[in-house]
Structures are given as C-alpha cells and as structure tokens.
Design a protein around this motif. Sequence first.
Motif, mmCIF file in Angstrom:
data_model
loop_
_atom_site.group_PDB
_atom_site.id
_atom_site.type_symbol
_atom_site.label_atom_id
_atom_site.label_comp_id
_atom_site.label_asym_id
_atom_site.label_seq_id
_atom_site.Cartn_x
_atom_site.Cartn_y
_atom_site.Cartn_z
ATOM 1 N N GLN A 136 49.773 34.729 38.832
ATOM 2 C CA GLN A 136 48.445 34.927 39.420
ATOM 3 C C GLN A 136 47.640 33.631 39.379
ATOM 4 N N MET A 137 47.018 33.279 40.491
ATOM 5 C CA MET A 137 46.251 32.046 40.567
ATOM 6 C C MET A 137 44.962 32.118 39.743
ATOM 7 N N SER A 138 44.514 30.947 39.326
ATOM 8 C CA SER A 138 43.248 30.822 38.604
ATOM 9 C C SER A 138 42.075 31.008 39.569
ATOM 10 N N ASP A 139 40.863 30.948 39.020
ATOM 11 C CA ASP A 139 39.645 31.094 39.828
ATOM 12 C C ASP A 139 39.377 29.771 40.561
ATOM 13 N N MET A 140 40.145 29.541 41.621
ATOM 14 C CA MET A 140 40.143 28.232 42.272
ATOM 15 C C MET A 140 38.816 27.892 42.967
ATOM 16 N N THR A 141 38.118 28.868 43.511
ATOM 17 C CA THR A 141 36.827 28.590 44.162
ATOM 18 C C THR A 141 35.850 27.975 43.176
ATOM 19 N N GLU A 142 35.715 28.612 42.023
ATOM 20 C CA GLU A 142 34.786 28.123 41.004
ATOM 21 C C GLU A 142 35.242 26.773 40.454
ATOM 22 N N ILE A 143 36.550 26.612 40.265
ATOM 23 C CA ILE A 143 37.080 25.343 39.743
ATOM 24 C C ILE A 143 36.837 24.213 40.724
ATOM 25 N N ASN A 144 37.077 24.470 42.005
ATOM 26 C CA ASN A 144 36.844 23.440 43.025
ATOM 27 C C ASN A 144 35.368 23.061 43.129
ATOM 28 N N TYR A 166 45.435 33.867 47.178
ATOM 29 C CA TYR A 166 44.095 33.813 46.606
ATOM 30 C C TYR A 166 43.106 33.743 47.765
ATOM 31 N N LYS A 167 42.394 34.832 47.991
ATOM 32 C CA LYS A 167 41.427 34.896 49.099
ATOM 33 C C LYS A 167 42.081 34.486 50.419
ATOM 34 N N GLY A 168 43.310 34.945 50.616
ATOM 35 C CA GLY A 168 44.028 34.689 51.859
ATOM 36 C C GLY A 168 44.794 33.386 51.908
ATOM 37 N N LYS A 169 44.625 32.529 50.885
ATOM 38 C CA LYS A 169 45.345 31.247 50.841
ATOM 39 C C LYS A 169 46.512 31.329 49.870
ATOM 40 N N ARG A 170 47.584 30.625 50.202
ATOM 41 C CA ARG A 170 48.742 30.587 49.318
ATOM 42 C C ARG A 170 48.507 29.645 48.139
ATOM 43 N N SER A 171 49.091 30.004 47.031
ATOM 44 C CA SER A 171 49.153 29.097 45.895
ATOM 45 C C SER A 171 49.790 27.782 46.344
ATOM 46 N N CYS A 172 49.341 26.677 45.788
ATOM 47 C CA CYS A 172 49.746 25.296 46.125
ATOM 48 C C CYS A 172 48.912 24.731 47.274
ATOM 49 N N ILE A 273 45.229 42.056 37.552
ATOM 50 C CA ILE A 273 45.216 41.184 38.725
ATOM 51 C C ILE A 273 43.888 41.376 39.452
ATOM 52 N N LYS A 274 43.168 40.296 39.682
ATOM 53 C CA LYS A 274 41.871 40.388 40.354
ATOM 54 C C LYS A 274 42.042 40.846 41.804
ATOM 55 N N GLU A 275 41.020 41.505 42.324
ATOM 56 C CA GLU A 275 41.098 42.131 43.648
ATOM 57 C C GLU A 275 41.295 41.136 44.788
ATOM 58 N N ASP A 276 40.819 39.903 44.631
ATOM 59 C CA ASP A 276 40.873 38.929 45.732
ATOM 60 C C ASP A 276 42.144 38.084 45.715
#
Length: 364
Positions: A136-144, A166-172, A273-276
């Motif tokens: 599961q991906m991290s909270d990438m929006t907040e991290i970015n 993650y919000k429609g985007k693939r990991s990596c 697993i988070k909903e988004d």
Amino acid sequence: MKIDFANIQKAYKEHQAEFEQVTLEVMSSGRYILGKETEEFEVGLNQFVGSKFALGCSSGTDALLLALMALGIGPNDEVITTPFTFIATGETIAFMGARPVFVDICEKTYNIDVTKIEKAITKKTKAIMPVSLYGQMSDMTEINKIAEKYNLAVIEDAAQSFGALYKGKRSCNASIIGCTSFFPAKPMGCFGDGGAVFTSNEELNDKMKAMRVHGQVQRYTHKYIGMGGRLDNIQAAILNVKLKHYQSDIERRQWVANQYSKALTGHAVIPYIKEDRSSVWAQYTIRLENREKVQSALNELGIPTAVHYPIPMHLQECFQYLGYKKGDFPISENCANEVMSLPMNPYLTLEDIEYITNNLIKII
C-alpha cells in the motif's frame, strides 16, 4: 496439509512454456545485457505505470542508489525515511554518505506518519523517502506538499507496491522518482535480482541511464561516477511475460486478501487499506501479542509465517552511530514485536485459506 508461503515454483509452472521460449531466445541470441527485451520491458513499464521514463536495473537496492546518485545526495545531506522497513531503504542513504533521519509510522497503515515529517526537516534535509510497505502506498499527496514547501525531492521506495493505485495513479509515478524491486518473492518477481527506476523528468532519466552504466554517455566516455546497475536481458524477457499477466495476479492477490480479512475480522488486527488507494499485497500482515507461540503452532501444522520486520532500523547495530535508542519510535517498535505475515500468493485456494484461518483462530 503443506502451504507454500510465496509459491514461486507455481508462478513458473503457470507460464512455463512462455518462460522457456523467451529465455531460449535470449540465450541463443548472444545479447545478454541491455538488449531488445530490456527495451521492450521498459516501454511496457512506462505504459503500465504511466511515467514518461522507466529504466530496468540490477535490483531494487540499486534502483534506490541510482535515484540518490542522480539527485546528488551525499555527505552532510539528510534523507527522511521510516525505520520500519527492509534495511535497503536506510542502507542506501548511508551508502551515499548521507544521514538517514527516521520518522515513526502510522499504526494503522505501517507507513511513515506524515504528521511527523516536518519536525524532522533541517537545513541539511535534501529528500524524503517514503516506503510503500506491504503493498500500500504512503500518503503521497501530503508528502509531496511538504517536499514542495521545503524544496525537497521525494523518492518513493515502491519495492513492495508495484502496481498499487493511489488516487488513480500507479505506484512509482507519484513523485519525482519511484523505485521498485523484482526480487523473486515480490508481487511481480523475476528469476533472480532485478529492479526499476521511474521518472517523468528527462534530465534525471538521462543521468540515471548513464549512471546505470558507469556514468557512460557514449562508449568509454564517462560524464558521471556511476555503477554497473544494468538489468540482465534474460530477466527482462522473463519480466515481459510476467507483466503481461500481472493485472490478473493483482486481482487474485486481492481475492486472497479479501478471504483472509473476512475470516479474521474480530480475531486479529488485520490490514487497513485507505479508501483512496489499493494494495498489491506484497504481504498479508496481521498483529498479535503472542506472535511466537502462534508462529510455532502454525509451523507444526505446515503453515509458514514470516515477520516483516523484527528489528526497526534505528535499533540495528549498523545504525548505532546515528545515536537513536530504544523508545525513540515506539509505534515502529511495538509493530516490530507484533506483526506476522501469512502466506500470500495468487495460487492460494479457498481450501488453503480456510485451513490457515481456522487453525489460526483456534490458536489465538
């Protein structure tokens, strides 16, 4: 009954004819390094992930090193990451002469706690390296957003989350550079070591492409200090087959996870697993207070388990020089004492899962 934890042999047998055909083609061609198969694989990776550039490389660890090298991270720099992950994350930062700075995790997702990152930023901080643990991906929006505020790079350590959303985007494809691993036991593993780096920044891609081959920009002309970090062509050929079937594998892993969660809800702390976002279930990891007793009893019944990971990085002997001590990251330490991974692979049957969960519930 005997359960296989990752069932790597079944993964081979399922597509045996395809694997044998492509490996024979590579062996008979004489093109063993950076050939047609590697180029095809990189195109396939781009299409799957959605990044502009992808480079196959020799391992997930070398993928992280290439990312750090391309960003110019070195002595006197700091990189913020999590202590609750495989050693390669912190090790590569230290290998570059930089200092790993640890931040505790979120107890529900096991990923880095974004609310604690800003407090760890100093004038020496150059990057944040979140780990997408267990699939599961991290909270990438907040991290970015934090990275943008402080002019930092973000390197996603996606060794366990290749294919996750993650919000429609693939990991990596959720930061300036993403790195993954194709170690055999990963959700999409090759038949040896392998990895990849992803970016949509052309300058960084060109640097990493050169650094992957000893900093070479043309034959025997070296612009950068680099490494021998190429993906073997035979592994690329195998991964081309794997990638073709990978979405199906993800769906089957999700089915297995659903069966586990349905059976174990109310009996153990199950994955959240988070909903988004989604998980590719590199591991199905629960938490138990009596882990050793449960592991021993399951083992006697032919049910293998694993602990990912028993010692957080800040307590590893190799990182003693950082000056951290027990109690500095209590959530990571508590999780390290309680997490236990159950068998996870696309080939588990309902009978297998019922055998595992029924016995587990009895033992708990």
